[in-house]
Every structure is written in C-alpha cells, then in structure tokens.
Design a protein around this motif. Sequence first.
Motif, PDB file in Angstrom:
ATOM      1  N   ALA A 207      38.141  42.910  48.333  1.00  0.00           N
ATOM      2  CA  ALA A 207      37.825  43.474  49.447  1.00  0.00           C
ATOM      3  C   ALA A 207      36.125  43.833  49.244  1.00  0.00           C
ATOM      4  CB  ALA A 207      38.438  45.118  49.562  1.00  0.00           C
ATOM      5  N   ASP A 208      35.459  43.709  50.271  1.00  0.00           N
ATOM      6  CA  ASP A 208      33.991  43.580  49.848  1.00  0.00           C
ATOM      7  C   ASP A 208      33.427  44.853  50.777  1.00  0.00           C
ATOM      8  OD1 ASP A 208      32.726  40.896  49.151  1.00  0.00           O
ATOM      9  OD2 ASP A 208      34.552  40.480  50.431  1.00  0.00           O
ATOM     10  N   GLY A 209      32.322  45.462  50.188  1.00  0.00           N
ATOM     11  CA  GLY A 209      31.567  46.561  50.385  1.00  0.00           C
ATOM     12  C   GLY A 209      30.336  46.908  49.977  1.00  0.00           C
ATOM     13  N   VAL A 210      29.992  48.376  49.950  1.00  0.00           N
ATOM     14  CA  VAL A 210      28.581  48.763  49.338  1.00  0.00           C
ATOM     15  C   VAL A 210      29.034  49.856  48.534  1.00  0.00           C
ATOM     16  CG1 VAL A 210      27.261  47.600  51.056  1.00  0.00           C
ATOM     17  CG2 VAL A 210      27.872  50.025  51.413  1.00  0.00           C
ATOM     18  N   LEU A 211      28.032  50.240  47.536  1.00  0.00           N
ATOM     19  CA  LEU A 211      28.400  51.594  46.773  1.00  0.00           C
ATOM     20  C   LEU A 211      27.504  52.388  47.167  1.00  0.00           C
ATOM     21  CD1 LEU A 211      28.506  49.733  42.968  1.00  0.00           C
ATOM     22  CD2 LEU A 211      30.430  50.457  44.555  1.00  0.00           C
ATOM     23  N   VAL A 212      27.963  53.592  47.064  1.00  0.00           N
ATOM     24  CA  VAL A 212      27.227  54.982  47.641  1.00  0.00           C
ATOM     25  C   VAL A 212      27.158  55.756  46.473  1.00  0.00           C
ATOM     26  CG1 VAL A 212      28.029  54.741  49.882  1.00  0.00           C
ATOM     27  CG2 VAL A 212      29.353  56.036  48.358  1.00  0.00           C
ATOM     28  N   TRP A 213      26.032  56.753  46.460  1.00  0.00           N
ATOM     29  CA  TRP A 213      26.025  57.755  45.415  1.00  0.00           C
ATOM     30  C   TRP A 213      25.494  58.889  46.034  1.00  0.00           C
ATOM     31  CZ3 TRP A 213      28.112  57.460  40.856  1.00  0.00           C
ATOM     32  CH2 TRP A 213      27.731  58.706  39.541  1.00  0.00           C
ATOM     33  N   PRO A 214      26.164  60.308  45.774  1.00  0.00           N
ATOM     34  CA  PRO A 214      27.111  60.538  44.715  1.00  0.00           C
ATOM     35  C   PRO A 214      28.370  60.108  45.112  1.00  0.00           C
ATOM     36  CG  PRO A 214      26.328  62.519  45.992  1.00  0.00           C
ATOM     37  CD  PRO A 214      25.508  61.507  46.519  1.00  0.00           C
ATOM     38  N   PRO A 215      29.474  60.244  44.414  1.00  0.00           N
ATOM     39  CA  PRO A 215      30.852  60.002  44.631  1.00  0.00           C
ATOM     40  C   PRO A 215      31.144  60.735  45.818  1.00  0.00           C
ATOM     41  CG  PRO A 215      30.623  60.047  42.294  1.00  0.00           C
ATOM     42  CD  PRO A 215      29.156  60.706  43.045  1.00  0.00           C
ATOM     43  N   ARG A 216      31.970  60.487  46.674  1.00  0.00           N
ATOM     44  CA  ARG A 216      32.676  61.214  47.936  1.00  0.00           C
ATOM     45  C   ARG A 216      34.187  60.970  47.888  1.00  0.00           C
ATOM     46  NH1 ARG A 216      28.915  58.014  51.771  1.00  0.00           N
ATOM     47  NH2 ARG A 216      30.711  57.690  52.794  1.00  0.00           N
ATOM     48  N   GLY A 217      34.874  62.116  47.770  1.00  0.00           N
ATOM     49  CA  GLY A 217      36.401  62.149  48.067  1.00  0.00           C
ATOM     50  C   GLY A 217      36.992  62.247  46.869  1.00  0.00           C
ATOM     51  N   ASP A 218      38.227  62.891  46.772  1.00  0.00           N
ATOM     52  CA  ASP A 218      39.004  62.983  45.923  1.00  0.00           C
ATOM     53  C   ASP A 218      40.359  62.310  45.832  1.00  0.00           C
ATOM     54  OD1 ASP A 218      40.088  64.670  47.824  1.00  0.00           O
ATOM     55  OD2 ASP A 218      39.956  66.585  46.532  1.00  0.00           O
ATOM     56  N   ARG A 219      40.632  61.438  46.936  1.00  0.00           N
ATOM     57  CA  ARG A 219      41.922  60.610  47.037  1.00  0.00           C
ATOM     58  C   ARG A 219      41.501  59.387  46.274  1.00  0.00           C
ATOM     59  NH1 ARG A 219      43.111  61.281  53.678  1.00  0.00           N
ATOM     60  NH2 ARG A 219      43.977  63.388  53.553  1.00  0.00           N
TER      61      ARG A 219
END
Length: 209
Positions: free
Chosen positions: A154-166
């Motif tokens: 699965a392709d994507g991009v990284l974000v910061w700060p972390p989001r979500g607790d699932r």
Amino acid sequence: MSGEGETPQAIRKLPPGKLVIASHNPGKVREIKALLGPYGIEPISAAELDLPEPEETGVTFVANAELKALQAADLSGLPALADDSGLCVEALNGDPGIFSARWAGEAKDFSVAMQRVEDKLAALPPETGRDAHFVCALALAWPDGHVEWFEGRADGVLVWPPRGDRGFGYDPVFVPHGHDLTYGEMDPEAKHAMSHRADAFRQLVAAVF
C-alpha cells in the motif's frame, strides 16, 4: 505466490478448521482474525498456544514470514499463517523496512519508532519527499514444511504529528494515496478494504480457499 516459485496459484488448498496465527502482536492477530472470519477458519494465536517468538533472521519480509510460519506449524502440528510487514520510507532508502518493529525497541513503543522516522526525515533537506509504502508478506506453512507466500503493498505519504488512535504500529503517520485520513484515524473496516495486509489476503484467499 507459491513458496516454491513454480506458479502464482497455490498448489495446496486450506480446508476449514484450526489455523495458527504465528504472531504475538495483538493488533495483527485482530486484523488477521477479521480477514479470516468468512472462510470457516478457526484462528488460534501463537500466544494462546504459548509458542515462542523466533528470531527474525531473514533479510526480506517473505523470508521472515516463512520462518515464523514454519516454526509455528512444526511446534503446533497445525497449518500456520505468519505475517511480516513494515513501513518503507523512500527518502530513508527503504528504512525501517524489515526492522520496523525493532525501531520500536524492546518495549515495542511505536511512538518511539514514529519519532525516529520523523527525526531522520527532519535531518534531510526541506524539499525531501515523504513518500512511503507498507509491505505485508504472508506465509502459510504446513507441518510437513510446505509453504505458500503472498506479498501485498500500500502506497502513501507520511504526516506529522501522528493522527488517530485506531490501528497499530505506524498507522497514525501513514495516509494512503487517494485518502485524507491516516490508517490510525480510519474505521478498521475501511482500512481492511485497502491495506497492504488486505492486498496480500486477497491473493491468499484466491489461491488457497
């Protein structure tokens, strides 16, 4: 794919019944059980059987999945399914890759691992891309040593700060292409529909069920 490299279709089918999930990661076990639910499989985790965790000495996701599945099948006398997966960051030459879990340390604290990835990206030039992909290798082994394996991505991009607790692992910093939410923010069913693990499972289901 066949573990013997002969054909993209599995040589051996998996009948309904007990299947060992060769993982001690509760998040992975939960996802795999959900994906196996419709196929008459009775999943049992390696932790429930008190099986040891093997040292992951392989140099690829497939090799590590195979050694985990083979050990669990040998010790339990049942077919066993193992997953080896991780995050590969293009700008970090594919790291953490097969060492994704090890970046979280002995405490398996993925907030530490995510921070380590971010620190390494922050040390690079500002124009550095944040492209990344998840890989999931599934190995299905029988007690006689036969193995089938399948690999999803699965392709994507990284974000910061972390989001979500699932989710679990690096899910809170990964946004798959075509979406606005991180894996950590998504409903589990939405993630199951598109993830690297789901991609590998689609291949496994088509081949062995």
